[in-house]
Design a protein around this motif. Structure first.
Motif, PDB file in Angstrom:
ATOM      1  N   GLU A 108      38.791  -5.561 -17.404  1.00 41.87           N
ATOM      2  CA  GLU A 108      38.518  -4.174 -17.080  1.00 41.87           C
ATOM      3  C   GLU A 108      38.603  -3.332 -18.345  1.00 41.87           C
ATOM      4  N   TYR A 109      37.925  -2.198 -18.302  1.00 38.61           N
ATOM      5  CA  TYR A 109      37.889  -1.290 -19.437  1.00 38.61           C
ATOM      6  C   TYR A 109      38.396   0.073 -19.004  1.00 38.61           C
ATOM      7  N   TYR A 110      39.084   0.745 -19.898  1.00 39.16           N
ATOM      8  CA  TYR A 110      39.529   2.122 -19.701  1.00 39.16           C
ATOM      9  C   TYR A 110      39.085   2.900 -20.929  1.00 39.16           C
ATOM     10  N   GLU A 111      38.309   3.935 -20.711  1.00 41.18           N
ATOM     11  CA  GLU A 111      37.836   4.766 -21.813  1.00 41.18           C
ATOM     12  C   GLU A 111      37.960   6.223 -21.424  1.00 41.18           C
ATOM     13  N   ARG A 112      38.001   7.081 -22.420  1.00 41.38           N
ATOM     14  CA  ARG A 112      38.009   8.526 -22.203  1.00 41.38           C
ATOM     15  C   ARG A 112      36.725   9.111 -22.762  1.00 41.38           C
ATOM     16  N   LYS A 113      36.235  10.137 -22.094  1.00 42.17           N
ATOM     17  CA  LYS A 113      35.104  10.880 -22.640  1.00 42.17           C
ATOM     18  C   LYS A 113      35.592  11.556 -23.918  1.00 42.17           C
TER      19      LYS A 113
END
Length: 123
Positions: A2-7
């Motif tokens: 899974e990936y977690y990113e922020r704008k």
């Protein structure tokens, strides 16, 4: 996986926004807001096509924007703006969405131009 990113801001790629993206094997979640948090989910099997765009400024700062065309009613076009590792995440979404469609047996096959003159004469 899974990936977690922020704008991120386009300027210098700094993550000073309140939008978070969670990309899992079965679902994409977008959480926006500070005082009022709104979460929007889209199941992977609903993702039909994925597009990666990288403007000149995004390329300079190592960012990218992913556009997912989905069959979801709330977000038919799901946009994941200005994120790092955009190419890896796009490839992951493509692979995970295909696996989810096969797992749920919702694979769509397009039959474009299969009718030939011989097929029409047989009818």
């Amino acid at each position: 996986m899974e990936y977690y990113e922020r704008k991120r801001w386009l300027f210098l790629g700094l993550p000073f926004t309140f939008t978070k993206y969670f990309v899992k094997e079965d679902m994409i979640t977008i959480a926006t807001g500070f005082f009022k948090i709104v979460e929007n989910d889209c199941y992977m099997y609903k993702v039909q096509d994925v597009q990666l765009t990288r403007s000149l400024m995004e390329r300079i700062f190592g960012l990218g924007t992913i556009v997912c065309h989905t069959g979801d009613t709330t977000h038919p076009t799901l946009t994941i703006l200005h994120i790092k590792h955009s190419r890896k995440i796009k490839d992951f979404i493509l692979q995970a969405s295909e696996e989810a469609r096969i797992k749920r047996r919702t694979v769509n096959m397009l039959d474009i131009g299969s009718d030939t003159m011989e097929d029409i004469d047989d009818v």
